[in-house]
Scaffold this motif. Structure first.
Motif, PDB file in Angstrom:
ATOM      1  N   ILE A  90       0.844  -1.208   0.000  1.00  0.00           N
ATOM      2  CA  ILE A  90       0.000   0.000   0.000  1.00  0.00           C
ATOM      3  C   ILE A  90       0.870   1.247   0.000  1.00  0.00           C
ATOM      4  CG2 ILE A  90      -1.718   1.296   1.323  1.00  0.00           C
ATOM      5  CD1 ILE A  90      -2.775  -1.370   2.361  1.00  0.00           C
ATOM      6  N   ILE A  91       1.933   1.242   0.817  1.00  0.00           N
ATOM      7  CA  ILE A  91       2.849   2.390   0.854  1.00  0.00           C
ATOM      8  C   ILE A  91       3.506   2.591  -0.502  1.00  0.00           C
ATOM      9  CG2 ILE A  91       4.931   3.313   1.921  1.00  0.00           C
ATOM     10  CD1 ILE A  91       4.218   1.684   4.428  1.00  0.00           C
ATOM     11  N   ARG A  92       3.967   1.491  -1.107  1.00  0.00           N
ATOM     12  CA  ARG A  92       4.644   1.606  -2.391  1.00  0.00           C
ATOM     13  C   ARG A  92       3.701   2.145  -3.465  1.00  0.00           C
ATOM     14  NH1 ARG A  92       6.261  -3.071  -2.597  1.00  0.00           N
ATOM     15  NH2 ARG A  92       8.478  -2.835  -2.104  1.00  0.00           N
ATOM     16  N   ASP A  93       2.455   1.656  -3.468  1.00  0.00           N
ATOM     17  CA  ASP A  93       1.509   2.123  -4.480  1.00  0.00           C
ATOM     18  C   ASP A  93       1.238   3.617  -4.351  1.00  0.00           C
ATOM     19  OD1 ASP A  93       1.345  -0.421  -5.434  1.00  0.00           O
ATOM     20  OD2 ASP A  93      -0.489  -0.938  -4.353  1.00  0.00           O
ATOM     21  N   MET A  94       1.136   4.106  -3.112  1.00  0.00           N
ATOM     22  CA  MET A  94       0.858   5.545  -2.936  1.00  0.00           C
ATOM     23  C   MET A  94       2.075   6.400  -3.270  1.00  0.00           C
ATOM     24  SD  MET A  94      -1.690   5.909   0.348  1.00  0.00           S
ATOM     25  CE  MET A  94      -0.812   4.838   1.479  1.00  0.00           C
ATOM     26  N   VAL A  95       3.262   5.936  -2.928  1.00  0.00           N
ATOM     27  CA  VAL A  95       4.467   6.730  -3.192  1.00  0.00           C
ATOM     28  C   VAL A  95       4.819   6.705  -4.680  1.00  0.00           C
ATOM     29  CG1 VAL A  95       6.954   6.857  -2.752  1.00  0.00           C
ATOM     30  CG2 VAL A  95       5.386   6.446  -0.879  1.00  0.00           C
ATOM     31  N   GLN A  96       4.623   5.553  -5.333  1.00  0.00           N
ATOM     32  CA  GLN A  96       5.040   5.412  -6.721  1.00  0.00           C
ATOM     33  C   GLN A  96       3.880   5.479  -7.708  1.00  0.00           C
ATOM     34  OE1 GLN A  96       7.319   1.787  -6.865  1.00  0.00           O
ATOM     35  NE2 GLN A  96       8.897   2.551  -5.454  1.00  0.00           N
ATOM     36  N   ASP A  97       2.767   5.995  -7.265  1.00  0.00           N
ATOM     37  CA  ASP A  97       1.616   6.183  -8.158  1.00  0.00           C
ATOM     38  C   ASP A  97       2.013   7.105  -9.315  1.00  0.00           C
ATOM     39  OD1 ASP A  97      -0.842   7.054  -9.368  1.00  0.00           O
ATOM     40  OD2 ASP A  97      -1.872   6.381  -7.561  1.00  0.00           O
ATOM     41  N   LYS A  98       1.789   6.649 -10.553  1.00  0.00           N
ATOM     42  CA  LYS A  98       2.233   7.416 -11.714  1.00  0.00           C
ATOM     43  C   LYS A  98       1.437   8.708 -11.910  1.00  0.00           C
ATOM     44  CE  LYS A  98       3.972   3.393 -14.233  1.00  0.00           C
ATOM     45  NZ  LYS A  98       3.883   2.605 -15.476  1.00  0.00           N
ATOM     46  N   LYS A  99       0.179   8.724 -11.495  1.00  0.00           N
ATOM     47  CA  LYS A  99      -0.668   9.899 -11.718  1.00  0.00           C
ATOM     48  C   LYS A  99      -0.660  10.846 -10.520  1.00  0.00           C
ATOM     49  CE  LYS A  99      -3.816   7.587 -14.945  1.00  0.00           C
ATOM     50  NZ  LYS A  99      -5.234   7.213 -15.234  1.00  0.00           N
ATOM     51  N   GLU A 100      -0.869  10.325  -9.336  1.00  0.00           N
ATOM     52  CA  GLU A 100      -0.963  11.179  -8.144  1.00  0.00           C
ATOM     53  C   GLU A 100      -0.078  10.611  -7.015  1.00  0.00           C
ATOM     54  OE1 GLU A 100      -5.551  12.724  -8.805  1.00  0.00           O
ATOM     55  OE2 GLU A 100      -5.092  11.342  -7.188  1.00  0.00           O
ATOM     56  N   PRO A 101       1.223  10.682  -7.157  1.00  0.00           N
ATOM     57  CA  PRO A 101       2.099  10.141  -6.103  1.00  0.00           C
ATOM     58  C   PRO A 101       2.078  11.024  -4.863  1.00  0.00           C
ATOM     59  CG  PRO A 101       3.403  11.243  -7.788  1.00  0.00           C
ATOM     60  CD  PRO A 101       1.994  11.245  -8.291  1.00  0.00           C
ATOM     61  N   LEU A 102       2.236  10.395  -3.706  1.00  0.00           N
ATOM     62  CA  LEU A 102       2.328  11.105  -2.435  1.00  0.00           C
ATOM     63  C   LEU A 102       3.749  11.023  -1.907  1.00  0.00           C
ATOM     64  CD1 LEU A 102      -0.890   9.911  -0.553  1.00  0.00           C
ATOM     65  CD2 LEU A 102      -0.544  12.074  -1.737  1.00  0.00           C
ATOM     66  N   LYS A 103       4.138  12.033  -1.141  1.00  0.00           N
ATOM     67  CA  LYS A 103       5.413  11.964  -0.459  1.00  0.00           C
ATOM     68  C   LYS A 103       5.299  10.957   0.689  1.00  0.00           C
ATOM     69  CE  LYS A 103       6.831  16.709  -1.469  1.00  0.00           C
ATOM     70  NZ  LYS A 103       7.233  18.026  -0.898  1.00  0.00           N
ATOM     71  N   PRO A 104       6.405  10.295   1.026  1.00  0.00           N
ATOM     72  CA  PRO A 104       6.360   9.318   2.120  1.00  0.00           C
ATOM     73  C   PRO A 104       5.819   9.900   3.423  1.00  0.00           C
ATOM     74  CG  PRO A 104       8.410   9.099   0.913  1.00  0.00           C
ATOM     75  CD  PRO A 104       7.722  10.311   0.358  1.00  0.00           C
TER      76      PRO A 104
END
Length: 522
Positions: A90-104
């Motif tokens: 889940i963390i990896r998907d949010m950080v490495q999301d191609k469209k809307e990535p989040l900062k760690p």
């Protein structure tokens, strides 16, 4: 340094490296242990009267020294970071999301709200960094140069097909490749299999090709070498473990899926594949042994004389000038690669199977799992249980191999082919008539009628000593009785008659009044 549970094998490997002259920093790097832990084991080792100037004791002696006081026996409490492990994807998907990535850091807030994470931010930050979940710039490769005589990198690669002389059909060919990390001098050997025997034999051929052994052998996590791949506690194949201890070297398995851990040999696999195809075109009728001879000449005379793209020097020149003299000397006698296999002792017959042949063990080992070691040179098969030798066999090719003392007398006679003789000897104990009756049962076909004879012997044992016993045996022999139930029925009839005869008490006066049946018919 993270917590690591130490096992007996870990302790032995640490002390073996230290005794071989490796410094503590090197041992820390390879074994992934804390320096204080290593110093603790070395100190206890010295207190027991052993040092670098003395001969290294065997494993059992070292384990006896440390078993009571040193081995850790408690588990550490589960760290807070454990609750983050199920959320890694889940963390990896949010950080490495191609469209809307989040900062760690933002992901941490989401986890606290949506997944009830109560780990501290510092714990979360360390977890993310260790797992490589942060967005990073393009990797920069750093070339690592190693001193002469330190490391050989080994790998396998599929190179093509070649006719297998035993079957006349094409078979997959693999290239066993080794490269000296300092001089870059390669070793290539084509093989049909990657089993443990072939793997160890290729190692030995490589050592003899170089004329010595480097301190470390870096290998892939191939099943023939590493039974259980693990970064901190890899389990080596028993044959490979014996071989490296014989030659005084060490195996360092690389991380799973990390080709950069042995980048020098990874670049050699395509070259070996191309060499195999070229040699097949030049020598279309050559067998695998001939191709191996050409491959070694290519390593020495062509690749070895060519300027290397990284070192800017010919590998053979660097090897002769600086690396050959740093290699460890080979023992006078070549190591014979043993074959190790697990085997299960069957509960029914207390036999285990090895290479389609069957071997017996005493009854105490029924249902247990053992290890079998076989050496081709002396045809010796050894059986071990918990590292303890329990049996030795010389392999002769017989389908069934056993020690008579492993079995009771009855089974022993049957296995020796003398079971009918055993039954006759048992019958002699019950008398002459009993023996003749058993012989008459066994006479048509001894082995087909063994069960009938066994059944009648059991009945004889029950009725022996009865007053009518011998008479019934003679009558059964005259009538040709073969079945136990018929023999037992005859005995029971006589037993009832005996009860009737003995159950009526008649006085003398009563006997005078007894008349025969004919008295009343006349």
């Amino acid at each position: 340094m993270g917590y690591k549970r130490m096992t007996k094998e870990d302790i032995y490997e640490i002390l073996r490296r230290w005794h071989a002259g490796q410094n503590v920093s090197r041992i820390v790097e390879v074994e992934k242990c804390d320096r204080k832990t290593i110093f603790k084991y070395i100190k206890k080792f010295n207190e027991a009267g052993f040092g670098r100037d003395t001969k290294l004791p065997d494993k059992e002696r070292i384990w006896d020294i440390f078993e009571q006081k040193i081995l850790p026996s408690v588990e550490r409490h589960r760290p807070a970071s454990k609750q983050l492990e199920p959320l890694e994807d889940i963390i990896r998907d949010m950080v490495q999301d191609k469209k809307e990535p989040l900062k760690p850091k933002s992901v941490y807030s989401v986890l606290k709200n949506n997944h009830n994470v109560n780990a501290s931010y510092e714990t979360y930050k360390i977890f993310v960094r260790n797992k490589g979940l942060t967005q990073k710039p393009a990797r920069q490769m750093i070339r690592i140069e190693l001193p002469a005589g330190l490391e050989t990198q080994i790998d396998y690669g599929k190179v093509g097909l070649l006719e297998y002389l035993r079957t006349g059909k094409n078979k997959v060919v693999w290239a066993f490749c080794g490269v000296l990390a300092h001089s870059r001098l390669p070793f290539i050997q084509f093989v049909y299999t990657q089993d443990q025997k072939s793997f160890v034999e290729s190692f030995i051929d490589m050592f003899e090709y170089y004329g010595g052994v480097t301190e470390i052998q870096s290998i892939d996590n191939l099943k023939s070498g590493v039974i259980t791949p693990d970064l901190y506690d890899p389990k080596l194949n028993k044959s490979l473990q014996e071989m490296i201890e014989y030659y005084g070297t060490f195996i360092d398995p690389c991380r799973v899926g990390k080709a950069t851990d042995k980048g020098k040999i990874e670049r050699m696999i395509p070259s070996a594949r191309e060499l195999f195809r070229v040699l097949k075109k030049i020598h279309p009728t050559a067998d695998i042994h001939t191709l191996n001879e050409h491959a070694l000449r290519w390593c020495t005379e062509e690749y070895g004389q060519r300027e290397h793209g990284t070192t800017r020097m010919p590998p053979m020149e660097v090897f002769e000038e600086t690396e050959r003299e740093t290699l460890k000397k080979l023992p006078e006698e070549r190591f014979e690669a043993p074959i190790w296999k697990p085997a299960h002792v069957h509960r029914g017959d207390q036999f285990f199977s090895f290479d389609k042949l069957r071997y017996s063990l005493p009854e105490a080992y029924k249902g247990l799992d053992v290890w079998v070691r076989y050496t081709e040179r002396n045809k010796m098969l050894r059986v071990f249980l918990d590292r303890r030798l329990i049996r030795e066999y010389v392999v002769t090719g017989k389908a069934v191999n056993y020690v008579p003392e492993d079995f009771p007398e009855g089974k022993r006679e049957m296995m020796d082919g003398g079971f009918p003789r055993y039954l006759r000897r048992k019958a002699q104990v019950f008398g002459e008539a009993s023996c003749k009756l058993i012989e008459s049962i066994l006479e048509p076909h001894a082995y087909l009628n063994c069960r009938r004879a066994q059944g009648i012997l059991a009945i004889m044992k029950e009725y022996r000593g009865k007053p009518f016993y011998e008479q019934v045996c003679r009558r059964a022999l005259q009538r040709g009785v073969k079945l136990p139930r018929t023999f037992k029925a005859m005995l029971k009839v006589e037993e009832k008659q005996l009860v009737l005869d003995m159950g009526i008490n008649i006085s003398e006066l009563g006997r005078q009044m007894v008349r025969d049946a004919t008295y009343y018919t006349n």
